[in-house]
Every structure is written in structure tokens, then in C-alpha cells.
Design an enzyme around this catalytic site. Structure first.
Site, PDB file in Angstrom:
ATOM      1  N   GLU A   1      40.528 100.802   5.002  1.00 56.67           N
ATOM      2  CA  GLU A   1      41.004  99.584   5.692  1.00 56.67           C
ATOM      3  C   GLU A   1      39.854  98.939   6.466  1.00 56.67           C
ATOM      4  O   GLU A   1      39.675  97.717   6.438  1.00 56.67           O
ATOM      5  CB  GLU A   1      42.153  99.925   6.657  1.00 56.67           C
ATOM      6  CG  GLU A   1      42.657  98.680   7.389  1.00 56.67           C
ATOM      7  CD  GLU A   1      43.554  99.004   8.577  1.00 56.67           C
ATOM      8  OE1 GLU A   1      44.399  99.913   8.461  1.00 56.67           O
ATOM      9  OE2 GLU A   1      43.401  98.349   9.618  1.00 56.67           O
TER      10      GLU A   1
ATOM     11  N   HIS B   1      46.084  98.978   2.444  1.00 55.46           N
ATOM     12  CA  HIS B   1      44.851  98.992   3.243  1.00 55.46           C
ATOM     13  C   HIS B   1      44.030  97.712   3.099  1.00 55.46           C
ATOM     14  O   HIS B   1      43.183  97.425   3.932  1.00 55.46           O
ATOM     15  CB  HIS B   1      43.914 100.109   2.757  1.00 55.46           C
ATOM     16  CG  HIS B   1      44.365 101.484   3.106  1.00 55.46           C
ATOM     17  ND1 HIS B   1      45.012 101.783   4.259  1.00 55.46           N
ATOM     18  CD2 HIS B   1      44.206 102.661   2.446  1.00 55.46           C
ATOM     19  CE1 HIS B   1      45.257 103.087   4.294  1.00 55.46           C
ATOM     20  NE2 HIS B   1      44.789 103.641   3.213  1.00 55.46           N
TER      21      HIS B   1
END
Ligand code: F3S
Length: 279
Positions: free
Chosen positions: A126, A74
Site C-alpha cells: 500500500e 492495497h
């Protein structure tokens, strides 16, 4: 009677790379991942047995005195890299290269004076990581109403969370193109996600029941479920075989199976084998 397993089910390139990286580092002293390496408790517990601990916050990172910190696929904000370096910890970066590319895009956009719009789920790690590479004004949106509070007369760069729904993204792009004259749209949705979503939708349209396997916290799995439910009312969202009541499938003739990017192969195989047995 038929069971159709999606070719795109399971680990994507970035997740596989990150998981392999942690297994390679496991066994060394003081190895940490910044956040669980994937949304899968089986894998995280297996790594814990091998000595890999999870740190969940900046505060926990600050408290470390030595060791290796692995960044998951991420990615993280720039300040986390800085802190790891300041503390003299070893850094192993398993950020997916496709996510890293977005960090570079937004950093450059901010330096060039653009405001940045990130299309994605605000609290997803993310997206928080991407936000942490923005050097100027930044907005996060996931639906059209959220354009309302943004001044679209300014030069704008628009990017997407890699796992955002492709069709929703296209709709949002169509809207912003009508409202703004100075917008650079970069479709940063990962192909792996798009292919997985397209394949899942086409299988779900053709079967009597659809099984989506993935962790309840996995955002890309939740999106797969959403897509499959639209195409097939009889969609089951399970984490492992234990969540599946195979008796519910006895009256159907075709079953489709797909899985999120953080679902290990052994779980997919187990579900597939057990569904085949009842047919
Ligand atoms: Fe990377 Fe795409 Fe997977 S961005 S982590 S390969 S879904």
C-alpha cells in the site's frame, strides 16, 4: 467461562469489495490479480482453482499479452495503471476508495510543491502504491528518529498508511507539529483499522487469553497482535485452527478472539466454535 468475539473481526469493507470483485470476474478467460488479492492462502488457492492467476511483479505484467488485471485493495503506483493501458489489457480497479483518496492527496500535494511524508511500513505494497502517486519529494517514516534526515522547513503534507497504529501516528504528529510550521497533517488511517485496534485492545485487557487470527504476512494482523500482547501476555497469533493448541486454554476463564482484515469468516467461526467446545 466466556468467549468474546470482536464485532470488528474479519473482512473490512475494502477487502470484502476486492474479494467479491475477483469472484465476479473469475470464470472469464485470462484473469489476473496484481499481487495476491488478500493475505490468505485459502482464498487465493480457491480463486486459482477458478482460473484466477496471481502476477507478482511489473515484469510479469509486461509479459502478459491479453486478459483482465484486477488491482487489489492495497492499490498500486500510477505507472502500473499506465502499463496496463499501454498493453491494452482490461483493468478492474478494486483499490479501496480510502486508499485511492490518499493517492489523490499526495498527487495534488506534489503538484502544489509540497514534500510528502508517508507514515507507514516502507515495504508494504500500500505504501509503495502511495509513493508511486507522489510527483515530488517523498519520505517514508515509521518512527520519530526518521524525521532527522528530513528538511521540515519546507511545505509538507503528511499522510498515513491506512492500517498504521493510531496511537503511534498521534505521537509522530505531535513531534512534527513542534518541529515544523508548514505541515498539513491528514489522518488517513482507516476507521475500520482504528475501531478494530481499539476493540481488540479493550477485549485483550479484560480476558485471560486472546486469540488473533490472520495470515503471518498480514501487516494489520501483526499490528493487532502487537496491541493485544501489550494488553494481555497470553496472546496467541494463529492463521487457522490448526495452529491453536486448545489445551493451552483449558485453565483460563475468558478468551477473546479478533481477526485481521483479510481473515475469512469461515476461519473465524471454526476457531470460535472449537474454543467454545472446550468450555
Ligand atoms: Fe480499505 Fe480500511 Fe479495509 S482502507 S481495505 S476499508 S482497512
Amino acid at each position: 467461562m466466556e468467549v468474546i468475539l470482536a464485532k470488528t473481526a474479519g473482512f473490512c469493507f475494502g477487502v470484502k469489495r476486492a474479494v467479491d470483485t475477483v469472484y465476479k470476474e473469475a470464470g472469464k478467460k485470462n484473469v489476473y490479480t496484481y499481487g495476491p488479492i488478500i493475505h490468505n492462502s485459502e482464498v487465493v488457492n480457491d480463486l486459482k482453482k477458478k482460473g484466477v492467476e496471481v502476477i507478482n511483479s511489473r515484469e510479469e505484467l509486461e509479459a502478459l499479452e491479453e486478459g483482465t488485471v484486477i488491482i487489489r485493495s492495497h492499490g498500486v503506483a500510477r505507472e502500473i495503471y499506465d502499463l496496463i493501458h499501454e498493453k491494452g489489457l482490461e483493468l478492474v480497479d478494486a483499490t479501496c476508495p480510502f486508499v485511492r483518496k490518499i493517492h489523490k492527496i499526495v498527487e495534488k500535494a506534489g503538484n502544489d510543491g509540497d514534500q510528502v511524508i508517508i507514515v507507514g511500513s516502507e515495504h508494504h505494497p500500500e505504501v509503495q502504491g502511495i509513493k508511486g502517486w507522489c510527483t515530488g519529494e517523498v519520505h517514508i517514516i515509521s518512527d520519530a528518529e526518521q524525521f532527522e534526515g528530513i528538511d521540515l522547513n519546507k511545505p509538507t503534507t503528511l499522510v498515513s498508511q491506512t492500517t498504521f497504529n493510531y496511537k503511534k501516528f498521534q505521537d509522530l504528529v505531535e513531534i512534527i507539529m513542534k518541529k515544523s510550521y508548514d505541515v498539513s497533517v491528514l489522518n488517513t488511517i482507516c476507521n475500520a483499522t482504528k475501531e478494530r485496534q481499539t476493540e481488540a485492545e479493550s477485549i485483550a485487557e479484560s480476558v485471560d487469553a486472546m486469540i488473533v487470527i490472520g495470515d503471518k504476512h498480514s501487516s494489520n494482523t501483526q499490528k493487532l497482535v502487537e496491541i493485544c500482547r501489550k494488553a494481555c501476555d497470553n496472546t496467541y497469533y494463529i492463521q487457522t485452527l490448526d495452529d491453536l493448541n486448545v489445551n493451552q486454554l483449558r485453565s483460563v476463564e475468558t478468551v477473546g478472539i479478533t481477526a485481521g482484515a483479510s481473515t475469512p469468516n469461515n476461519i473465524i467461526e471454526e476457531v470460535q466454535n472449537n474454543v467454545r467446545i472446550i468450555f
